[in-house]
Design a protein around this motif. Sequence first.
Motif, PDB file in Angstrom:
ATOM      1  N   LYS A  90       0.795  -1.228   0.000  1.00  5.45           N
ATOM      2  CA  LYS A  90       0.000   0.000   0.000  1.00  5.45           C
ATOM      3  C   LYS A  90       0.829   1.279   0.000  1.00  5.45           C
ATOM      4  O   LYS A  90       0.275   2.373  -0.070  1.00  5.45           O
ATOM      5  CB  LYS A  90      -0.932   0.022   1.216  1.00  5.45           C
ATOM      6  CG  LYS A  90      -1.895  -1.152   1.283  1.00  5.45           C
ATOM      7  CD  LYS A  90      -2.811  -1.193   0.070  1.00  5.45           C
ATOM      8  CE  LYS A  90      -3.818  -2.345   0.174  1.00  5.45           C
ATOM      9  NZ  LYS A  90      -4.663  -2.431  -1.031  1.00  5.45           N
ATOM     10  N   GLY A  91       2.158   1.154   0.089  1.00  5.80           N
ATOM     11  CA  GLY A  91       2.949   2.371   0.115  1.00  5.80           C
ATOM     12  C   GLY A  91       4.431   2.091   0.214  1.00  5.80           C
ATOM     13  O   GLY A  91       4.875   0.931   0.195  1.00  5.80           O
ATOM     14  N   ILE A  92       5.199   3.169   0.334  1.00  8.48           N
ATOM     15  CA  ILE A  92       6.650   3.061   0.386  1.00  8.48           C
ATOM     16  C   ILE A  92       7.233   4.108   1.329  1.00  8.48           C
ATOM     17  O   ILE A  92       6.796   5.262   1.342  1.00  8.48           O
ATOM     18  CB  ILE A  92       7.267   3.219  -1.029  1.00  8.48           C
ATOM     19  CG1 ILE A  92       8.781   2.974  -1.013  1.00  8.48           C
ATOM     20  CG2 ILE A  92       6.937   4.582  -1.636  1.00  8.48           C
ATOM     21  CD1 ILE A  92       9.379   2.821  -2.421  1.00  8.48           C
ATOM     22  N   LYS A  93       8.148   3.657   2.144  1.00 10.04           N
ATOM     23  CA  LYS A  93       8.959   4.590   2.930  1.00 10.04           C
ATOM     24  C   LYS A  93      10.175   4.917   2.071  1.00 10.04           C
ATOM     25  O   LYS A  93      11.010   4.055   1.801  1.00 10.04           O
ATOM     26  CB  LYS A  93       9.378   3.973   4.267  1.00 10.04           C
ATOM     27  CG  LYS A  93      10.213   4.910   5.135  1.00 10.04           C
ATOM     28  CD  LYS A  93      10.720   4.212   6.391  1.00 10.04           C
ATOM     29  CE  LYS A  93      11.643   5.165   7.150  1.00 10.04           C
ATOM     30  NZ  LYS A  93      12.395   4.486   8.233  1.00 10.04           N
ATOM     31  N   TYR A  94      10.275   6.183   1.675  1.00 14.65           N
ATOM     32  CA  TYR A  94      11.273   6.588   0.683  1.00 14.65           C
ATOM     33  C   TYR A  94      12.359   7.408   1.370  1.00 14.65           C
ATOM     34  O   TYR A  94      12.147   8.555   1.731  1.00 14.65           O
ATOM     35  CB  TYR A  94      10.608   7.392  -0.431  1.00 14.65           C
ATOM     36  CG  TYR A  94      11.518   7.668  -1.592  1.00 14.65           C
ATOM     37  CD1 TYR A  94      11.587   6.782  -2.662  1.00 14.65           C
ATOM     38  CD2 TYR A  94      12.347   8.782  -1.597  1.00 14.65           C
ATOM     39  CE1 TYR A  94      12.446   7.016  -3.722  1.00 14.65           C
ATOM     40  CE2 TYR A  94      13.210   9.017  -2.652  1.00 14.65           C
ATOM     41  CZ  TYR A  94      13.257   8.128  -3.713  1.00 14.65           C
ATOM     42  OH  TYR A  94      14.122   8.358  -4.759  1.00 14.65           O
ATOM     43  N   VAL A 140       3.166   7.449   0.356  1.00 11.19           N
ATOM     44  CA  VAL A 140       4.607   7.687   0.310  1.00 11.19           C
ATOM     45  C   VAL A 140       5.015   8.411   1.588  1.00 11.19           C
ATOM     46  O   VAL A 140       4.401   9.410   1.978  1.00 11.19           O
ATOM     47  CB  VAL A 140       5.022   8.525  -0.917  1.00 11.19           C
ATOM     48  CG1 VAL A 140       6.528   8.716  -0.928  1.00 11.19           C
ATOM     49  CG2 VAL A 140       4.562   7.853  -2.212  1.00 11.19           C
ATOM     50  N   TYR A 141       6.073   7.891   2.221  1.00  9.92           N
ATOM     51  CA  TYR A 141       6.602   8.498   3.438  1.00  9.92           C
ATOM     52  C   TYR A 141       8.040   8.933   3.189  1.00  9.92           C
ATOM     53  O   TYR A 141       8.876   8.133   2.763  1.00  9.92           O
ATOM     54  CB  TYR A 141       6.571   7.493   4.599  1.00  9.92           C
ATOM     55  CG  TYR A 141       5.203   6.905   4.823  1.00  9.92           C
ATOM     56  CD1 TYR A 141       4.263   7.540   5.619  1.00  9.92           C
ATOM     57  CD2 TYR A 141       4.840   5.707   4.196  1.00  9.92           C
ATOM     58  CE1 TYR A 141       2.995   7.005   5.805  1.00  9.92           C
ATOM     59  CE2 TYR A 141       3.581   5.163   4.368  1.00  9.92           C
ATOM     60  CZ  TYR A 141       2.659   5.820   5.176  1.00  9.92           C
ATOM     61  OH  TYR A 141       1.414   5.288   5.347  1.00  9.92           O
ATOM     62  N   SER A 142       8.316  10.196   3.457  1.00  9.60           N
ATOM     63  CA  SER A 142       9.678  10.702   3.306  1.00  9.60           C
ATOM     64  C   SER A 142      10.488  10.282   4.530  1.00  9.60           C
ATOM     65  O   SER A 142      10.084  10.525   5.671  1.00  9.60           O
ATOM     66  CB  SER A 142       9.656  12.229   3.179  1.00  9.60           C
ATOM     67  OG  SER A 142      10.970  12.737   3.094  1.00  9.60           O
ATOM     68  N   GLY A 143      11.637   9.649   4.295  1.00 16.09           N
ATOM     69  CA  GLY A 143      12.409   9.090   5.406  1.00 16.09           C
ATOM     70  C   GLY A 143      13.718   9.780   5.709  1.00 16.09           C
ATOM     71  O   GLY A 143      14.478   9.304   6.547  1.00 16.09           O
ATOM     72  N   CYS A 144      14.008  10.880   5.056  1.00 12.96           N
ATOM     73  CA  CYS A 144      15.266  11.594   5.293  1.00 12.96           C
ATOM     74  C   CYS A 144      14.975  12.783   6.207  1.00 12.96           C
ATOM     75  O   CYS A 144      14.366  13.769   5.768  1.00 12.96           O
ATOM     76  CB  CYS A 144      15.866  12.057   3.972  1.00 12.96           C
ATOM     77  SG  CYS A 144      17.464  12.875   4.156  1.00 12.96           S
ATOM     78  N   ASP A 145      15.420  12.730   7.459  1.00 13.45           N
ATOM     79  CA  ASP A 145      15.108  13.769   8.448  1.00 13.45           C
ATOM     80  C   ASP A 145      15.547  15.157   7.988  1.00 13.45           C
ATOM     81  O   ASP A 145      14.862  16.148   8.234  1.00 13.45           O
ATOM     82  CB  ASP A 145      15.783  13.459   9.787  1.00 13.45           C
ATOM     83  CG  ASP A 145      15.297  12.162  10.401  1.00 13.45           C
ATOM     84  OD1 ASP A 145      14.674  11.354   9.686  1.00 13.45           O
ATOM     85  OD2 ASP A 145      15.538  11.945  11.595  1.00 13.45           O
ATOM     86  N   GLU A 146      16.719  15.203   7.355  1.00 11.78           N
ATOM     87  CA  GLU A 146      17.267  16.487   6.920  1.00 11.78           C
ATOM     88  C   GLU A 146      16.457  17.111   5.787  1.00 11.78           C
ATOM     89  O   GLU A 146      16.651  18.284   5.462  1.00 11.78           O
ATOM     90  CB  GLU A 146      18.722  16.307   6.448  1.00 11.78           C
ATOM     91  CG  GLU A 146      19.676  15.770   7.496  1.00 11.78           C
ATOM     92  CD  GLU A 146      19.796  14.257   7.472  1.00 11.78           C
ATOM     93  OE1 GLU A 146      20.901  13.750   7.716  1.00 11.78           O
ATOM     94  OE2 GLU A 146      18.772  13.576   7.194  1.00 11.78           O
ATOM     95  N   MET A 147      15.558  16.331   5.186  1.00  9.96           N
ATOM     96  CA  MET A 147      14.787  16.799   4.039  1.00  9.96           C
ATOM     97  C   MET A 147      13.291  16.582   4.238  1.00  9.96           C
ATOM     98  O   MET A 147      12.555  16.347   3.274  1.00  9.96           O
ATOM     99  CB  MET A 147      15.280  16.082   2.772  1.00  9.96           C
ATOM    100  CG  MET A 147      16.739  16.343   2.457  1.00  9.96           C
ATOM    101  SD  MET A 147      17.312  15.449   0.999  1.00  9.96           S
ATOM    102  CE  MET A 147      16.416  16.286  -0.310  1.00  9.96           C
ATOM    103  N   ALA A 193       7.086  17.597  -1.930  1.00  6.53           N
ATOM    104  CA  ALA A 193       7.030  16.725  -3.107  1.00  6.53           C
ATOM    105  C   ALA A 193       5.781  15.854  -3.117  1.00  6.53           C
ATOM    106  O   ALA A 193       5.512  15.164  -4.098  1.00  6.53           O
ATOM    107  CB  ALA A 193       8.275  15.842  -3.167  1.00  6.53           C
ATOM    108  N   GLY A 194       5.020  15.878  -2.005  1.00  2.00           N
ATOM    109  CA  GLY A 194       3.769  15.141  -1.990  1.00  2.00           C
ATOM    110  C   GLY A 194       3.701  13.974  -1.030  1.00  2.00           C
ATOM    111  O   GLY A 194       2.743  13.193  -1.082  1.00  2.00           O
ATOM    112  N   ALA A 195       4.698  13.831  -0.141  1.00  2.21           N
ATOM    113  CA  ALA A 195       4.670  12.726   0.820  1.00  2.21           C
ATOM    114  C   ALA A 195       3.455  12.838   1.739  1.00  2.21           C
ATOM    115  O   ALA A 195       3.043  13.929   2.123  1.00  2.21           O
ATOM    116  CB  ALA A 195       5.960  12.716   1.641  1.00  2.21           C
ATOM    117  N   ASP A 196       2.910  11.684   2.097  1.00  2.00           N
ATOM    118  CA  ASP A 196       1.764  11.629   3.006  1.00  2.00           C
ATOM    119  C   ASP A 196       2.188  11.770   4.459  1.00  2.00           C
ATOM    120  O   ASP A 196       1.375  12.130   5.317  1.00  2.00           O
ATOM    121  CB  ASP A 196       1.026  10.299   2.833  1.00  2.00           C
ATOM    122  CG  ASP A 196       0.468  10.141   1.433  1.00  2.00           C
ATOM    123  OD1 ASP A 196      -0.555  10.780   1.136  1.00  2.00           O
ATOM    124  OD2 ASP A 196       1.071   9.393   0.633  1.00  2.00           O
ATOM    125  N   GLY A 197       3.432  11.452   4.721  1.00  4.11           N
ATOM    126  CA  GLY A 197       3.933  11.535   6.084  1.00  4.11           C
ATOM    127  C   GLY A 197       5.442  11.513   6.077  1.00  4.11           C
ATOM    128  O   GLY A 197       6.077  11.318   5.034  1.00  4.11           O
TER     129      GLY A 197
END
Length: 309
Positions: free
Chosen positions: A163-167, A188-195, A202-206
């Motif tokens: 259902k999604g991806i931790k990117y 989509v989950y953004s996984g880079c703390d610095e970004m 960019a559209g991440a859900d979390g």
Amino acid sequence: MGNFDIKDFKGVIPAVLTVFDKNENIDEVGMRQLISYLIEKGVDGLYLTGSTGEGFIMDSEERKRVVEIVIDEASGRVPIVVHVGAIGTKISIDLAKHAEAVGADGISSVPPFYWKFNENQIVKYYEDIANSCNLPMIVYNVPLAGLLGMNVIKRLASIDNVKGIKYTGMSHYEITQIKDEIGKDFLVYSGCDEMAMSGLLAGADGIIGSFYNIMPELFINIYNAISEKDIEKAQRLQRQAVEIILYSLKVPSFYAGMKAVLRWRGINAGYCRRPFENLTEEEEKEFKEGYKRIKETYKITGVEFLDEL
């Protein structure tokens, strides 16, 4: 099954530290204290037993025990996704079935690593785990295990339970590309703390990150600023986060550094397991003084652990 739909797994989500005592045993009391602290600070979910949780240096029974403690302590207050990744599919399936049995809301996994598995083997790994239980799967795209290309991500998205991806890559245009080419409902989950700010724009859900353990309020404020379209505020807060993170990464193990920060605040986050190194008393003292300098140099306010130094 858990209490939440996977679509509820949005917002600011700590990749939770695992609390070990000085003898490297799981500290249940400390684990419960950390979970209560994070939920009370207003985080939107919890991501367990991943890299930040030192999942790969625990055996399966220990990983299961951590999940059980957290789910019990959370008591349905926030959605919980359990990282079940391992080199072997059989191990991951066992962890996935356990996560479902004890009430997790989803599972996640890095690709199989160490050996250079080909694309078909990676897809089959995820397919086997996703089909082993009824929990939704969040794929984990991370440089440590080898970044997945867009073609592989599309193939994985076609698996029913994925259902999604931790990117955790830094090419955030791909977050937009994933949403455009796979669909807006694919999480989509953004996984880079610095970004974090960039990922959200960019559209991440979390956002899922390590440093949310020690300063959840800062990332909650970044998330809220983006939601309110206050880009200037989000940018200022993200700059503060970057300075804090870059300094934090100077110690041999930033996991140990985060645990020290939480201990200063009276939150028993314990210690790291070997081969990670914990800070000596002198190193910890120097580490704290460095934070004071960061606070003064960049005029940072509103980050609670810095305010208390």
